[in-house]
Structures are given as C-alpha cells and as structure tokens.
Scaffold this motif. Structure first.
Motif, PDB file in Angstrom:
ATOM      1  N   ALA A  64       4.610  -3.922  18.937  1.00 45.75           N
ATOM      2  CA  ALA A  64       4.790  -3.461  20.237  1.00 45.75           C
ATOM      3  C   ALA A  64       3.324  -2.040  20.188  1.00 45.75           C
ATOM      4  N   LEU A  65       3.163  -1.816  19.640  1.00 44.14           N
ATOM      5  CA  LEU A  65       2.184  -0.207  19.003  1.00 44.14           C
ATOM      6  C   LEU A  65       0.809  -0.669  19.003  1.00 44.14           C
ATOM      7  N   ALA A  66       0.948  -2.239  18.816  1.00 43.49           N
ATOM      8  CA  ALA A  66      -0.111  -2.731  19.251  1.00 43.49           C
ATOM      9  C   ALA A  66      -0.725  -2.945  21.046  1.00 43.49           C
ATOM     10  N   ARG A  67       0.260  -3.716  21.245  1.00 43.43           N
ATOM     11  CA  ARG A  67      -0.326  -4.061  22.596  1.00 43.43           C
ATOM     12  C   ARG A  67       0.274  -2.207  22.798  1.00 43.43           C
ATOM     13  N   PHE A  68       0.654  -1.298  22.846  1.00 47.56           N
ATOM     14  CA  PHE A  68       0.967   0.060  23.683  1.00 47.56           C
ATOM     15  C   PHE A  68      -0.862   0.689  23.784  1.00 47.56           C
ATOM     16  N   ALA A  69      -1.282   1.129  22.233  1.00 45.06           N
ATOM     17  CA  ALA A  69      -2.790   0.942  22.231  1.00 45.06           C
ATOM     18  C   ALA A  69      -3.725   0.270  22.370  1.00 45.06           C
ATOM     19  N   ARG A  70      -3.339  -0.888  23.067  1.00 40.08           N
ATOM     20  CA  ARG A  70      -4.072  -1.546  23.632  1.00 40.08           C
ATOM     21  C   ARG A  70      -3.975  -1.396  25.090  1.00 40.08           C
ATOM     22  N   ASP A  71      -2.791  -0.984  26.045  1.00 40.63           N
ATOM     23  CA  ASP A  71      -2.873  -0.767  26.741  1.00 40.63           C
ATOM     24  C   ASP A  71      -3.248   0.748  27.304  1.00 40.63           C
ATOM     25  N   GLN A  72      -2.915   1.619  27.167  1.00 41.35           N
ATOM     26  CA  GLN A  72      -3.400   3.726  26.793  1.00 41.35           C
ATOM     27  C   GLN A  72      -4.732   3.207  26.564  1.00 41.35           C
ATOM     28  N   ALA A  73      -5.823   2.110  25.739  1.00 45.33           N
ATOM     29  CA  ALA A  73      -6.967   2.633  25.623  1.00 45.33           C
ATOM     30  C   ALA A  73      -7.300   2.717  27.162  1.00 45.33           C
ATOM     31  N   LYS A  74      -8.040   3.605  26.939  1.00 39.20           N
ATOM     32  CA  LYS A  74      -9.610   4.031  28.319  1.00 39.20           C
ATOM     33  C   LYS A  74     -10.610   3.903  27.869  1.00 39.20           C
ATOM     34  N   GLY A  98      10.565   5.421  27.871  1.00 37.52           N
ATOM     35  CA  GLY A  98      10.346   4.236  27.620  1.00 37.52           C
ATOM     36  C   GLY A  98       9.554   3.719  27.345  1.00 37.52           C
ATOM     37  N   ALA A  99       8.229   3.895  27.051  1.00 41.13           N
ATOM     38  CA  ALA A  99       6.632   3.374  27.630  1.00 41.13           C
ATOM     39  C   ALA A  99       6.920   3.268  25.954  1.00 41.13           C
ATOM     40  N   LEU A 100       7.447   3.484  24.690  1.00 38.47           N
ATOM     41  CA  LEU A 100       7.035   2.803  23.683  1.00 38.47           C
ATOM     42  C   LEU A 100       8.538   2.175  22.555  1.00 38.47           C
ATOM     43  N   PRO A 101       9.130   1.296  22.938  1.00 37.88           N
ATOM     44  CA  PRO A 101      10.074   0.691  21.902  1.00 37.88           C
ATOM     45  C   PRO A 101      10.507   1.235  20.565  1.00 37.88           C
ATOM     46  N   THR A 102      11.483   1.516  20.255  1.00 36.60           N
ATOM     47  CA  THR A 102      11.959   1.770  18.888  1.00 36.60           C
ATOM     48  C   THR A 102      12.598   1.181  19.270  1.00 36.60           C
ATOM     49  N   GLY A 103      12.979   1.266  17.181  1.00 34.32           N
ATOM     50  CA  GLY A 103      14.183   0.684  16.014  1.00 34.32           C
ATOM     51  C   GLY A 103      14.302   1.457  15.269  1.00 34.32           C
ATOM     52  N   GLY A 154      -4.401   9.457  17.623  1.00 38.66           N
ATOM     53  CA  GLY A 154      -4.300  10.836  17.466  1.00 38.66           C
ATOM     54  C   GLY A 154      -3.916  11.946  18.220  1.00 38.66           C
ATOM     55  N   VAL A 155      -2.681  11.421  18.398  1.00 36.70           N
ATOM     56  CA  VAL A 155      -2.070  12.373  19.363  1.00 36.70           C
ATOM     57  C   VAL A 155      -0.529  13.001  18.537  1.00 36.70           C
ATOM     58  N   SER A 156       0.287  14.194  19.280  1.00 34.76           N
ATOM     59  CA  SER A 156       0.937  14.790  18.178  1.00 34.76           C
ATOM     60  C   SER A 156       1.776  14.151  18.168  1.00 34.76           C
ATOM     61  N   ASP A 157       2.931  14.257  17.119  1.00 31.90           N
ATOM     62  CA  ASP A 157       4.348  13.401  17.198  1.00 31.90           C
ATOM     63  C   ASP A 157       4.986  13.758  18.447  1.00 31.90           C
ATOM     64  N   ASP A 158       5.328  15.339  18.866  1.00 31.95           N
ATOM     65  CA  ASP A 158       5.985  15.353  20.327  1.00 31.95           C
ATOM     66  C   ASP A 158       5.358  14.230  21.480  1.00 31.95           C
ATOM     67  N   THR A 159       3.708  13.887  21.228  1.00 28.90           N
ATOM     68  CA  THR A 159       3.516  13.360  22.745  1.00 28.90           C
ATOM     69  C   THR A 159       4.152  12.064  22.456  1.00 28.90           C
ATOM     70  N   VAL A 160       4.411  11.559  20.726  1.00 26.32           N
ATOM     71  CA  VAL A 160       4.897  10.048  21.143  1.00 26.32           C
ATOM     72  C   VAL A 160       6.403  10.153  21.184  1.00 26.32           C
ATOM     73  N   ARG A 161       7.192  11.144  20.813  1.00 25.56           N
ATOM     74  CA  ARG A 161       8.525  11.242  20.908  1.00 25.56           C
ATOM     75  C   ARG A 161       8.857  11.149  22.640  1.00 25.56           C
ATOM     76  N   ARG A 162       7.615  12.078  23.249  1.00 24.79           N
ATOM     77  CA  ARG A 162       8.105  11.364  25.139  1.00 24.79           C
ATOM     78  C   ARG A 162       7.463  10.450  25.746  1.00 24.79           C
ATOM     79  N   TRP A 163       6.856   9.532  24.707  1.00 22.22           N
ATOM     80  CA  TRP A 163       6.885   8.467  25.138  1.00 22.22           C
ATOM     81  C   TRP A 163       7.770   7.335  25.119  1.00 22.22           C
ATOM     82  N   VAL A 164       8.234   7.820  23.478  1.00 17.71           N
ATOM     83  CA  VAL A 164       9.342   6.958  23.193  1.00 17.71           C
ATOM     84  C   VAL A 164      10.456   7.083  24.321  1.00 17.71           C
TER      85      VAL A 164
END
Length: 132
Positions: free
Chosen positions: A45-55, A27-32, A14-24
């Motif tokens: 990795a996305l599941a762990r990130f989503a769980r950690d970000q959930a507030k 270094g907060a979100l690993p990519t390949g 539920g965020v913008s593409d730009d937000t995801v790119r900033r996370w990448v």
C-alpha cells in the motif's frame, strides 16, 4: 509482507510524522496494527501511495528519447581538469553525479545553478535490500 511504522513511513517519504498521520486520518493511506498493537502501513500500500504521490519535474528539453529515467534538477557543482569533469546535480531529493568530458561541460554551459536533465540509460541497475 513488510509493514512500516508511521515514523518509518515519514522517513521514507521525506515528510514529518504529522503529515503521515494526516494522510492516515484523511483515508489516503490505509493502516493496520502489528502484533504489538502499533499502527503500521502495509508495504504494498505504501509503494502504491508513494508512486501516486510522486511528482516529477517536467523535462524542459522537449526531446523525445528512449531512456525512461529522466531526472530534472540543478547543477550544484562542476569539477574539471583538462580532459574530464565531474558534474553534480540535485534532482529533487536525489544527488546525481556524472563524469563527462570537459569539452561537453563547456558546450552545454554546465555550471552551478543551470537547469539540466540527467538521463539514465543503462542495462545494469543494481538493486539492494537493507541487511537485517
């Protein structure tokens, strides 16, 4: 292992593409890279990130209970007849609908704008995956 493109990650979180790119980039979100060379995020990795970000919003009731699924939100609509009512809540990005007695709605003072907690205690939870 599933992989998700940047736009898919943005849609899922539920965020913008730009937000995801900033996370990448931060270094907060690993990519390949996938077989086509596109940047992708590993599903685990996305599941762990989503769980950690959930507030979650803190439960204001102060009541101890065994149910672990508590969704704090605002009542958005109440439809009642003499006996039964349908109460709709917006809990973050989630819409929750509950059917209860009209007597309970009156006793709890449920009306649009009221802060409430939807508590889900169920032995049956249906989990689905998208079709191909």
């Amino acid at each position: 292992m599933p992989h998700y493109r940047i736009s898919e990650v943005a849609g899922l979180l539920g965020v913008s593409d730009d937000t995801v790119r900033r996370w990448v980039d931060g270094g907060a979100l690993p990519t390949g890279r996938d077989a086509s060379g596109r940047i992708v995020v590993d599903g685990a990795a996305l599941a762990r990130f989503a769980r950690d970000q959930a507030k979650s919003t803190p439960d204001p009731s102060g009541v101890g209970r065994s149910a672990r699924n508590r969704l704090v939100g605002l009542v958005t609509e109440v439809v009642s007849d003499r006996v039964m009512s349908q109460v709709e809540m917006q809990c973050g990005p989630h819409r929750v609908v509950s059917l209860m007695s009209t007597e309970a709605v009156r006793e709890l003072g449920l009306e649009p704008g009221v802060l409430a907690v939807a508590v889900v205690k169920s032995t049956t939870v249906v989990v689905e995956t998208p079709g191909e």
